[in-house]
Design an enzyme around this catalytic site. Structure first.
Site, PDB file in Angstrom:
ATOM      1  N   GLU A 145       1.390  -0.825  -4.995  1.00  0.00           N
ATOM      2  CA  GLU A 145       0.386   0.165  -5.255  1.00  0.00           C
ATOM      3  C   GLU A 145       1.139   1.772  -5.499  1.00  0.00           C
ATOM      4  O   GLU A 145       1.287   2.371  -4.637  1.00  0.00           O
ATOM      5  CB  GLU A 145      -0.803   0.646  -4.234  1.00  0.00           C
ATOM      6  N   ASP A 203       0.766  -1.229  -0.066  1.00  0.00           N
ATOM      7  CA  ASP A 203      -0.084  -0.073   0.091  1.00  0.00           C
ATOM      8  C   ASP A 203       0.919   1.213  -0.206  1.00  0.00           C
ATOM      9  O   ASP A 203       1.877   1.224   0.776  1.00  0.00           O
ATOM     10  CB  ASP A 203      -0.896  -0.075   1.394  1.00  0.00           C
TER      11      ASP A 203
HETATM   12  C1  GLC Z   1      -4.272   3.392  -0.539  1.00  0.00           C
HETATM   13  C2  GLC Z   1      -5.643   2.508  -0.033  1.00  0.00           C
HETATM   14  C3  GLC Z   1      -6.646   3.433   0.202  1.00  0.00           C
HETATM   15  C4  GLC Z   1      -6.043   4.096   1.707  1.00  0.00           C
HETATM   16  C5  GLC Z   1      -4.651   4.718   1.443  1.00  0.00           C
HETATM   17  C6  GLC Z   1      -3.918   5.068   2.796  1.00  0.00           C
HETATM   18  O1  GLC Z   1      -4.194   4.304  -1.368  1.00  0.00           O
HETATM   19  O2  GLC Z   1      -5.772   1.917  -1.571  1.00  0.00           O
HETATM   20  O3  GLC Z   1      -7.706   2.820   0.451  1.00  0.00           O
HETATM   21  O4  GLC Z   1      -6.892   5.081   2.037  1.00  0.00           O
HETATM   22  O5  GLC Z   1      -3.902   3.820   0.939  1.00  0.00           O
HETATM   23  O6  GLC Z   1      -3.753   3.967   3.359  1.00  0.00           O
END
Ligand code: GLC
Ligand code: CA
Length: 561
Positions: free
Chosen positions: A252, A210
């Site tokens: 991500e 993440d």
């Molecule tokens: C990523 C996740 C999102 C979350 C963010 C902070 O972007 O996909 O849902 O709010 O991280 O953890």
């Protein structure tokens, strides 16, 4: 390539063939009737997931959490939130999934913790020069790292927040209740490895990393994608592979293709990364009836190391992010897909696929066909396979995370609890509610969206060209028609689609395939043989074809009647 060597290649490189189903345990199925989805419920639904034809599940965070950011605010990384069950329930789930050859990817929310995490609670109380304090990023002023943008612009005004207990500012790239961990501290890196090994020992196959570009910050930079962050990822991979060689890391990183590509390293960093810029361009392409947005971004996407794979998607649990488009394009997409301003969040659109497509089956199919044909492992978001809607009244991104609609029964068949006890309300309106849209009815209907999705996933799985093949655009003389060939050895598929809402005709430059017969994949019909000239095709609005380019099959000569 022989079948044997292809299979050998496939073994450890399963991620290249992954078809990922992305879901929230909380909203999927509630087995104990408390109104909250749980692992026992999810395990019971594995037959359904298997029946879709996916082979990987990616779970939203299920760790103990105050739940102020959908679980992306973790207080205990090596546990299961009691709402969802126990670590034992998780293991039972993983074993049951593995028995069906379904792999599990879990969230690694490593950039930040919840401010209620014991690490943060000790850090703020500890001496300024202590080991405990150093788990997070602190400053006496809120001016450091001034070149760093704010991500949650609708709710935060600074990346620094004052902590009265510590008497200092702490750094956070997301919500103020999510302090960023300090990855310059080797103890934090060790903690992270411990967490990863814990879940690998429980059987997980991979991690979605993440918010990975933000791990490390530095003065006079944007504090994103720093070389230090890439070095850290390489270190994680190298270290983990010593004990768990099959682990998969999925980045991500909401970035342009060139920067996102860096997360693959030289094949020694992440195995997978989301292709963020492609996603909004698929929506642009149908809105503009033009193949240009997709072609342009794919041409900017350089080849990636052999063992790596993109993850591509239409929708997920977040807003449909428009960070990777120009301001003009963002405004265009907002106007087009979120005319109701309540659907806008940060730099995106908080809606599901079916409402975005005005519930038009033709466009929903078209978008799926693109998702399943473009290079990368497709990620399907739970509920989109039946055309679920969203609930714009709910806060933040909860509107796209409502309970799965299993049947026209109490609580959509999601839970036995009193409706007021549900973690999130089920959608009940006439157009998208569970009476109109649910798994049960669609199971019984051979022509339902659900059964169509199963059919195309099965077709995709029987052709290695989709997961493994090269991709080449093919010339057309009509910009509304997109055409490309996916090819893995002799498996060659022409993917061609009309992006417009009117009938179209085009000539396609297929002379390289002179003598081949295009065979339509769903029904097996042979199309006219390709000859040394442009190949003419006609399309209904939003129509598409997957055509196997068959060298040996003849279309047959016409005899007199
Ligand atoms: C990523 C996740 C999102 C979350 C963010 C902070 O972007 O996909 O849902 O709010 O991280 O953890
Ligand atoms: Ca429950």
């Amino acid at each position: 390539m022989t079948a044997k060597s292809r299979n050998e290649r496939r073994g450890p490189l399963w991620h290249k063939d992954a078809v990922i189903y992305h879901l929230h345990v909380r909203s999927f199925s509630d087995a104990n009737g408390d109104g909250i989805g749980d692992f026992a419920g999810l395990t019971q639904k594995l037959d359904y997931i298997e029946s879709l034809g996916v082979n990987t599940i990616w779970l939203l965070p299920f760790y103990p959490s105050p739940g102020r950011d959908g679980g992306y605010d973790v207080t205990d990384y090596t546990n299961v939130s009691p709402e969802y069950g126990s670590v034992r329930d998780f293991e039972v789930f993983v074993t049951a999934a593995h028995q069906r050859n379904i792999r599990i990817i879990v969230e690694l929310v490593i950039n930040h913790t919840s401010d209620e995490h014991p690490w943060f609670q000790s850090a703020r109380r500890a001496r300024a020069d202590s080991k405990e304090r150093d788990y997070y990023v602190w400053s006496d002023t809120d001016e450091k790292f001034a070149g760093t943008r704010i991500i949650f612009i609708d709710s935060e005004t600074s990346n620094w927040s004052w902590d009265p207990v510590a008497g200092a500012y702490y750094w956070h790239r997301f919500y103020a209740h999510q302090p960023d961990l300090n990855f310059r501290n080797p103890i934090v890196v060790e903690e992270l490895l411990k967490i990863m090994r814990f879940w690998l020992d429980k059987g997980v196959d991979g991690f979605r990393l993440d918010a990975v570009p933000h791990l490390i910050e530095r003065e006079k930079t944007k504090s994103e994608n720093l070389p230090e962050t890439h070095a850290l990822l390489k270190h994680l991979r190298r270290t983990l592979e010593e004990t768990h060689p099959e682990v998969i890391l999925l980045a991500e990183a909401n970035l342009w293709p060139k920067e996102a590509r860096e997360y693959f390293g030289e094949g020694d960093e992440c195995h997978m990364a989301f292709h963020f810029p492609l996603m909004p361009r698929i929506f642009s392409a149908v809105a503009k009836a033009s193949s240009k947005p997709i072609k342009t971004i794919m041409r900017q996407t350089l080849p990636i190391p052999d063992d790596c794979q993109w993850a591509i998607f239409l929708r997920n649990h977040d807003e449909l992010t428009l960070e990777m488009v120009s301001e003009a394009e963002r405004n265009f997409l907002w106007e087009k897909y979120a005319a109701d301003k309540r659907a806008r969040l940060n730099l995106g659109i908080r809606r599901r696929l079916s409402p975005l497509m005005d519930q038009d089956r033709r466009r929903i199919e078209l978008l799926h066909m693109l998702l399943l044909s473009l290079p990368g492992s497709p990620v399907l978001y739970y509920g989109d396979e039946i055309g679920m809607g969203d609930n714009i009244e709910l806060g933040d991104r909860d509107g796209v995370r409502t309970p799965m609609q299993w049947a026209d029964e109490k609580n959509a068949g999601f839970s036995n609890a009193p409706p007021s006890a549900l973690a999130l309300p089920v959608i009940a309106n006439a157009q998208f509610g569970y009476a109109a849209i649910n798994v049960k009815d669609q199971e019984d209907d051979a022509h339902s969206l659900l059964n169509w999705v199963r059919q195309v996933l099965a077709l995709r799985a029987s052709h290695t060209a989709f997961a493994r093949g090269q991709m080449r655009f093919v010339k057309t003389d009509n910009d509304s028609v997109i055409a490309f060939v996916r090819a893995d050895g002799d498996d060659r598929i022409l993917c061609v689609a009309n992006l417009s809402n009117t009938a179209q005709a085009t000539q396609i430059g297929l002379s390289k395939f002179n003598g081949f017969t295009p065979v339509e994949l769903t029904g097996g019909a042979a199309f006219p043989i390709i000859e040394h000239k442009a190949y003419a095709m006609t399309f209904q609005p939003y129509a598409y074809f997957w055509l196997k380019l068959d060298k040996n099959r003849s279309a047959g000569d016409l005899d007199a009647e």
